[in-house]
Design a protein around this motif. Sequence first.
Motif, short mmCIF file in Angstrom:
data_model
loop_
_atom_site.label_atom_id
_atom_site.label_comp_id
_atom_site.label_asym_id
_atom_site.label_seq_id
_atom_site.Cartn_x
_atom_site.Cartn_y
_atom_site.Cartn_z
N MET A 1 -0.13 -23.67 49.20
CA MET A 1 0.03 -24.44 48.00
C MET A 1 1.10 -23.86 47.08
N ASN A 2 1.24 -22.56 47.04
CA ASN A 2 2.22 -21.93 46.18
C ASN A 2 3.65 -22.15 46.67
N ASP A 3 3.82 -22.58 47.92
CA ASP A 3 5.15 -22.80 48.48
C ASP A 3 5.77 -24.11 48.00
N ILE A 4 4.99 -25.00 47.46
CA ILE A 4 5.51 -26.29 47.01
C ILE A 4 6.09 -26.13 45.62
N ASP A 5 7.29 -26.63 45.45
CA ASP A 5 7.97 -26.53 44.15
C ASP A 5 7.26 -27.39 43.10
N ALA A 6 7.46 -27.01 41.84
CA ALA A 6 6.82 -27.71 40.73
C ALA A 6 7.27 -29.17 40.64
N TRP A 7 8.54 -29.46 40.96
CA TRP A 7 9.02 -30.83 40.84
C TRP A 7 8.28 -31.76 41.80
N VAL A 8 7.85 -31.22 42.95
CA VAL A 8 7.10 -32.04 43.91
C VAL A 8 5.74 -32.40 43.32
N TRP A 9 5.10 -31.42 42.65
CA TRP A 9 3.81 -31.70 42.03
C TRP A 9 3.94 -32.77 40.96
N TRP A 10 5.04 -32.72 40.19
CA TRP A 10 5.25 -33.75 39.18
C TRP A 10 5.44 -35.12 39.82
N LEU A 11 6.14 -35.18 40.94
CA LEU A 11 6.31 -36.47 41.62
C LEU A 11 5.00 -36.98 42.21
N VAL A 12 4.18 -36.05 42.71
CA VAL A 12 2.84 -36.44 43.19
C VAL A 12 2.03 -36.99 42.02
N GLY A 13 2.13 -36.33 40.87
CA GLY A 13 1.43 -36.82 39.67
C GLY A 13 1.93 -38.19 39.25
N ALA A 14 3.26 -38.41 39.33
CA ALA A 14 3.81 -39.72 38.98
C ALA A 14 3.27 -40.80 39.93
N ALA A 15 3.21 -40.48 41.22
CA ALA A 15 2.67 -41.45 42.18
C ALA A 15 1.19 -41.70 41.92
N ALA A 16 0.47 -40.63 41.56
CA ALA A 16 -0.96 -40.79 41.26
C ALA A 16 -1.16 -41.65 40.02
N LEU A 17 -0.27 -41.56 39.04
CA LEU A 17 -0.36 -42.41 37.85
C LEU A 17 0.05 -43.85 38.15
N GLY A 18 0.81 -44.04 39.21
CA GLY A 18 1.20 -45.39 39.61
C GLY A 18 0.05 -46.18 40.20
N ILE A 19 -0.92 -45.51 40.78
CA ILE A 19 -2.06 -46.21 41.39
C ILE A 19 -2.89 -46.93 40.33
N PRO A 20 -3.33 -46.26 39.26
CA PRO A 20 -4.08 -47.03 38.24
C PRO A 20 -3.22 -48.07 37.53
N LEU A 21 -1.90 -47.84 37.49
CA LEU A 21 -1.01 -48.85 36.92
C LEU A 21 -1.14 -50.15 37.69
N VAL A 22 -1.12 -50.06 39.00
CA VAL A 22 -1.21 -51.26 39.84
C VAL A 22 -2.63 -51.85 39.80
N VAL A 23 -3.63 -50.99 39.84
CA VAL A 23 -5.02 -51.46 39.91
C VAL A 23 -5.47 -52.08 38.59
N THR A 24 -5.12 -51.45 37.46
CA THR A 24 -5.62 -51.93 36.18
C THR A 24 -4.61 -52.75 35.40
N ALA A 25 -3.35 -52.75 35.82
CA ALA A 25 -2.27 -53.45 35.12
C ALA A 25 -2.11 -52.97 33.68
N MET A 26 -2.38 -51.70 33.45
CA MET A 26 -2.18 -51.10 32.13
C MET A 26 -0.84 -50.39 32.13
N PRO A 27 0.14 -50.89 31.39
CA PRO A 27 1.48 -50.33 31.43
C PRO A 27 1.57 -48.89 30.93
N GLU A 28 0.57 -48.42 30.22
CA GLU A 28 0.58 -47.05 29.73
C GLU A 28 0.65 -46.06 30.89
N PHE A 29 -0.02 -46.37 32.00
CA PHE A 29 0.04 -45.50 33.17
C PHE A 29 1.47 -45.41 33.71
N GLY A 30 2.19 -46.50 33.66
CA GLY A 30 3.58 -46.48 34.10
C GLY A 30 4.44 -45.61 33.20
#
Length: 144
Positions: A1-30
């Motif tokens: 886990m420590n081998d993964i750069d921080a920017w990758v974790w941020w992109l994973v977080g962005a993708a994870a925030l995209g899921i509730p955006l699509v499911v709930t249609a709440m633009p705040e997640f976007g």
Amino acid sequence: MNDIDAWVWWLVGAAALGIPLVVTAMPEFGMLAVGAVAAAVTAGIGGGIVAQVLVFVLVSVALIAVVRPLANRHARQRPEHATGIDALKGRQAVVLERVDGGEGGRIKLAGEIWSARALDSGQAYDVGQSVDVVDIEGATAIIM
């Protein structure tokens, strides 16, 4: 886990925030997802964790503070151009066949022939008379 750069974790977080955006249609997640992408860029150019979190918070809050009021104002506006039946209400028409209280007649409205009936059942309109369309019920124009 420590081998993964921080920017990758941020992109994973962005993708994870995209899921509730699509499911709930709440633009705040976007907007939060865009903040996470901005933090990923900060991490990619060598910014520390404090800078990354600060960029995430600032971009997310700025987007929410600017975009939400604009979206709310836009949602409350009426469309500038009426279409369909709404576009016919309030227009003038010409009587082609007498329209009286008991029976309907025919009018020419927007270049088309419509069946019509009087709004006031005691009122009659003769051929050639200009009338106003106040409503449309099915395929019948209500005139006065």
